[in-house]
Design a protein around this motif. Structure first.
Motif, PDB file in Angstrom:
ATOM      1  N   LEU A 191      -8.667   8.122  52.260  1.00 31.40           N
ATOM      2  CA  LEU A 191      -8.357   8.027  51.107  1.00 31.40           C
ATOM      3  C   LEU A 191      -8.077   6.859  50.485  1.00 31.40           C
ATOM      4  O   LEU A 191      -8.383   5.660  50.854  1.00 31.40           O
ATOM      5  N   VAL A 192      -8.102   7.058  48.973  1.00 33.15           N
ATOM      6  CA  VAL A 192      -8.153   5.723  48.233  1.00 33.15           C
ATOM      7  C   VAL A 192      -6.837   4.983  48.050  1.00 33.15           C
ATOM      8  O   VAL A 192      -5.979   5.400  47.496  1.00 33.15           O
TER       9      VAL A 192
ATOM     10  N   PHE B 149       0.566   2.168  55.773  1.00 33.42           N
ATOM     11  CA  PHE B 149       0.564   3.694  55.268  1.00 33.42           C
ATOM     12  C   PHE B 149      -0.196   4.432  56.136  1.00 33.42           C
ATOM     13  O   PHE B 149      -1.325   4.213  56.523  1.00 33.42           O
ATOM     14  N   GLU B 150       0.633   5.344  56.912  1.00 32.61           N
ATOM     15  CA  GLU B 150       0.024   5.960  57.967  1.00 32.61           C
ATOM     16  C   GLU B 150       0.747   7.396  57.643  1.00 32.61           C
ATOM     17  O   GLU B 150       1.839   7.725  58.007  1.00 32.61           O
TER      18      GLU B 150
ATOM     19  N   LEU C 260      -9.553  12.796  65.464  1.00 33.63           N
ATOM     20  CA  LEU C 260      -8.507  12.753  64.166  1.00 33.63           C
ATOM     21  C   LEU C 260      -7.058  13.491  64.596  1.00 33.63           C
ATOM     22  O   LEU C 260      -7.268  14.504  65.445  1.00 33.63           O
ATOM     23  N   LYS C 261      -5.973  12.997  64.060  1.00 32.09           N
ATOM     24  CA  LYS C 261      -4.848  13.498  64.315  1.00 32.09           C
ATOM     25  C   LYS C 261      -4.214  14.276  63.230  1.00 32.09           C
ATOM     26  O   LYS C 261      -4.028  13.465  62.153  1.00 32.09           O
TER      27      LYS C 261
ATOM     28  N   ALA D 181      -8.592   3.217  58.227  1.00 33.98           N
ATOM     29  CA  ALA D 181      -8.140   3.796  56.824  1.00 33.98           C
ATOM     30  C   ALA D 181      -7.907   5.129  56.967  1.00 33.98           C
ATOM     31  O   ALA D 181      -8.408   6.137  57.598  1.00 33.98           O
ATOM     32  N   PRO D 182      -6.542   5.701  56.457  1.00 31.07           N
ATOM     33  CA  PRO D 182      -6.287   6.954  56.657  1.00 31.07           C
ATOM     34  C   PRO D 182      -7.166   7.912  55.873  1.00 31.07           C
ATOM     35  O   PRO D 182      -8.014   7.641  54.880  1.00 31.07           O
ATOM     36  N   GLU D 183      -7.338   9.120  56.326  1.00 28.06           N
ATOM     37  CA  GLU D 183      -8.209  10.127  55.732  1.00 28.06           C
ATOM     38  C   GLU D 183      -7.584  11.442  55.538  1.00 28.06           C
ATOM     39  O   GLU D 183      -6.302  11.554  55.577  1.00 28.06           O
TER      40      GLU D 183
END
Length: 718
Positions: free
Chosen positions: A421-422, A433-434, A683-684, A707-709
């Motif tokens: 994510l950007v 940010f999770e 990944l979760k 970094a979140p995806e």
């Protein structure tokens, strides 16, 4: 052997053989040599959104930094002066507000008193008129009897006619008086009614109406302060991720222009992906899925197996680093290779890539920086096979307008492949940010995302913030602030509510310290507008459940000690479906509850009265580094056809590594036959939402400190 024979017969043949050997060596050098590649890494250029002078640089090239560390401080004196001016204007308006409130109260009091006196006077006049008419009517009745009696006596010549005439004159006068009273009383009734109407027409919020213009000016001042605060925050450049400072372009005292980098930060790399340059003569080799061997360039040391995952569609000019002569541009094709085995490499390190000409074996379960999505046997969803990249994707161009840009990283997000994510640096600098859940908001034309944690440990921790994201996976720089509530903690689920509102649900679980504060028990309805969000109603769900042991037993719980709710979706059957991550039932299945009347619960009804009940359970298995374990529900999504998507992660313990999964059930009655669609190595999956056009499922993944995806999964499956 004579010298002449050696010179005329043997030497030419020897020279010819040497020439052919040189040609063969050169041909092999061109056609058989290993291709050159470079380890991909995320590089962030920190820049200012407006021209400013550099006040201080807190880092040096090569320095290790953590996400959120201050790297550069810019001169913010001009912004501070603007803030002081706005603060003074706010103070003036607040004083004016108090004066207007006092003056309005006096004026409203005087007007109300005048109207009350008018109503009282009208009532007195009406009562007086009615009393006088009553007296006159009684006199008239008595006089009428006297006239009749005296008239009879006059006829019998027992009374004087002059007395009768005088009495008749008085009788006629009283009759006229009654007629006048009958005409006056309706008028007085109308006057009294009009006075009451005028009194009732006085606005109850007259004071508030008088205050609104000043309050509107104050609201403008507040927005100016918020904007200035954002600008002021942007004057402090913080590290978006953990990494190393690659370069410092400006020093204290120099002027930074908009968009020009001040510091370049290189994020951590897992050496999982390599950008490969094939020269034009080598471009016939290398295809998606082909096996390769990768080793550090210039070293005969260890090498690792890998596979080609993406291939550029055409020949183009290669990056300068791939040229053998820095002055002579070379043309070729770019590929991306993913390692199947760990190899100690640094971001940007050069490697040699050898193509084996055969398909790669199935990848081992390793955690990758750009993870590959696998397909399960019997899945109805197409596999995320290696894709062909456009030239733009191979360059990793940043999105325009970003203050901090990823300039050398994995290719852009694509359908059915998890991508970062950007997150704007300004947002990353002020909050964790999770992503834990998301849903689409038509009113804001954005995805609204919940986060497990908000704020930072030293400020704004557990702030009542949601986050918004566009359709391309780019978060907005400002959080969506929810007014009317103190904070959120461990927010795990979000679902649409009537009138484009939102339901949000915290996990209801206990913290690592065994505590369950109110912020972890939130179940709330939120009104969303184009300008913000406001709490409409909220209850502490776990506390409500603990008050009803009979309901707990019906739900399959002995108590709420291990309760962890993470899934929630609106259902066409009415209300909400809630999914449990834990506890599981005796068969190690994850329960699903139905709350048919969430608004009744929020209005004060008990969970039982709101209809909360156990609807079913689903068996889920998650792969971890310790082997398969029972899975709990991390998210639910009911689709328009009534079927149900179920995301799952490990229930109970949080293993070092796990492969979350996505299941599909034809309906709530088909949970026993739920089918595994995908596993997501390393990944979760935490959030599921339907894309606005209904053609894809949007997933967000919790990656911990990384970094979140996110990804888009085509739906319905082709």
């Amino acid at each position: 052997m004579s010298l002449r024979v050696l010179r005329t017969r043997i030497a030419p043949w020897g020279l010819w053989c040497a020439t052919m050997a040189s040609v063969a060596w050169l041909w092999g050098d061109v056609h058989d040599e290993a291709a050159v590649g470079f380890v991909l890494a995320a590089e962030y250029e920190l820049a200012t959104p407006e021209p400013a002078r550099v006040a201080a640089v807190a880092v040096a090239p090569g320095q290790r930094v953590r996400a959120g560390d201050v790297l550069v401080s810019l001169d913010a004196r001009a912004i501070d002066a603007e803030l002081a001016i706005v603060a003074a204007e706010r103070a003036r308006l607040e004083a004016e507000l108090g004066a207007v409130r006092a003056e309005s109260k006096v004026r409203v009091g005087d007007t109300t008193r005048e109207f009350d006196e008018s109503v009282a006077a009208a009532d007195v006049a009406l009562r007086t008129a009615r009393a006088e008419r009553k007296v006159a009517a009684a006199e008239y009745a008595a006089l009428s009897e006297q006239v009749a009696t005296l008239g009879g006596l006059v006829q019998q010549r027992m009374a004087d006619r002059r007395e009768l005439d005088a009495l008749r004159v008085e009788h006629v006068a009283l009759e006229k008086q009654l007629q006048t009273a009958d005409a006056l009383i309706p008028q007085l009734v109308s006057q009294a009614a009009a006075a009451r109407a005028r009194r009732a027409a006085l606005p109850a919020d007259a004071t508030e109406a008088a205050l609104r213009p000043v309050q509107a000016e104050l609201a403008v001042i507040e927005r100016q302060e918020q904007l200035l605060a954002v600008r002021r925050e942007a004057m402090t450049l913080r590290a978006a991720v953990d990494g190393d400072v690659a370069a410092v372009h400006l020093q204290a005292g120099e002027v930074a222009d908009t968009g020009l980098p001040i510091v370049t930060l290189v994020g951590e790399a897992t050496a999982a992906e390599v950008q490969v340059c094939q020269r034009e003569a080598q471009a016939s080799r290398g295809r998606a899925g082909e096996a390769v061997r990768v080793r550090p360039r210039g070293s005969d040391g260890a090498e690792a197996a890998g596979r080609v995952v993406r291939v550029a569609p055409r020949i183009a000019e290669l990056p300068p680093r791939c040229w053998r002569d820095p002055k002579l541009p070379e043309w070729g094709r770019e590929l991306v290779v993913r390692l199947d085995e760990p190899l100690p490499l640094l971001p940007g390190q050069a490697v040699a890539v050898r193509f084996l000409g055969e398909d790669a074996a199935p990848a081992a379960s390793t955690t990758l920086s750009q993870r590959e999505v696998t397909r399960e046997p019997g899945s109805d969803v197409a596999s995320a096979a290696p894709t062909t990249l456009s030239p733009g994707e191979m360059t990793g161009e940043p999105s325009p307008g970003a203050a901090s840009r990823v300039v050398s990283t994995s290719p852009n997000p694509s359908l059915e492949a998890p991508s970062p994510l950007v997150v704007p640096p300004a947002l990353a600098a002020r909050t964790r940010f999770e992503p834990s859940a998301l849903t689409w908001s038509a009113r804001r034309d954005r995805f609204v995302i919940a986060s497990d944690d908000t704020g930072l440990a030293d400020r704004d921790e557990h702030a009542p913030w949601l986050f918004t994201m566009d359709r391309r996976g780019r978060l907005d720089a400002e959080p969506l602030v929810v007014s009317g509530i103190d904070g959120f903690s461990d927010l795990e689920a979000i679902a649409p509510a009537p009138e484009d509102g939102l339901y949000v649900l915290a996990s209801q679980s206990r913290s690592r310290k065994g505590k369950r504060p109110a912020a972890r028990q939130v179940f709330a309805r939120i009104a969303v507008t184009a300008g913000g969000a406001t709490l409409e109603a909220s209850v502490s769900l776990a506390e409500q459940l603990e008050r009803d042991p009979a309901l707990l037993a019906a739900l399959g719980l002995a108590d709420t000690a291990e309760l962890d709710l993470e899934g929630m979706t609106a259902t066409a059957g009415g209300g909400l479906l809630l999914g449990l991550k834990q506890p599981l039932d005796a068969e190690q299945r994850a329960p699903i509850w139905h709350l048919p009347h969430p608004d009744a619960l929020l209005a004060g009804a008990t969970p039982s009265a709101a209809g909360l009940r156990r609807l079913g359970a689903v068996a889920l298995r998650v792969e971890t580094n310790g082997g398969p374990v029972p899975g709990g529900i991390s998210e639910l999504l009911e689709l328009p056809d009534g079927s149900l998507l179920i995301a799952a992660t490990a229930s109970g313990a949080d293993p070092q590594r796990q492969d979350g999964g996505l299941w599909h059930a034809a309906g709530i009655d088909d949970l026993a036959h739920a089918r595994l669609l995908r596993r997501f190595p390393g990944l979760k999956p935490e959030g599921l939402a339907l894309r606005p056009d209904g053609q894809a499922i949007v997933l967000v993944f919790d990656t911990g400190a990384a970094a979140p995806e996110w990804m888009e999964l085509q739906w319905p499956a082709p």
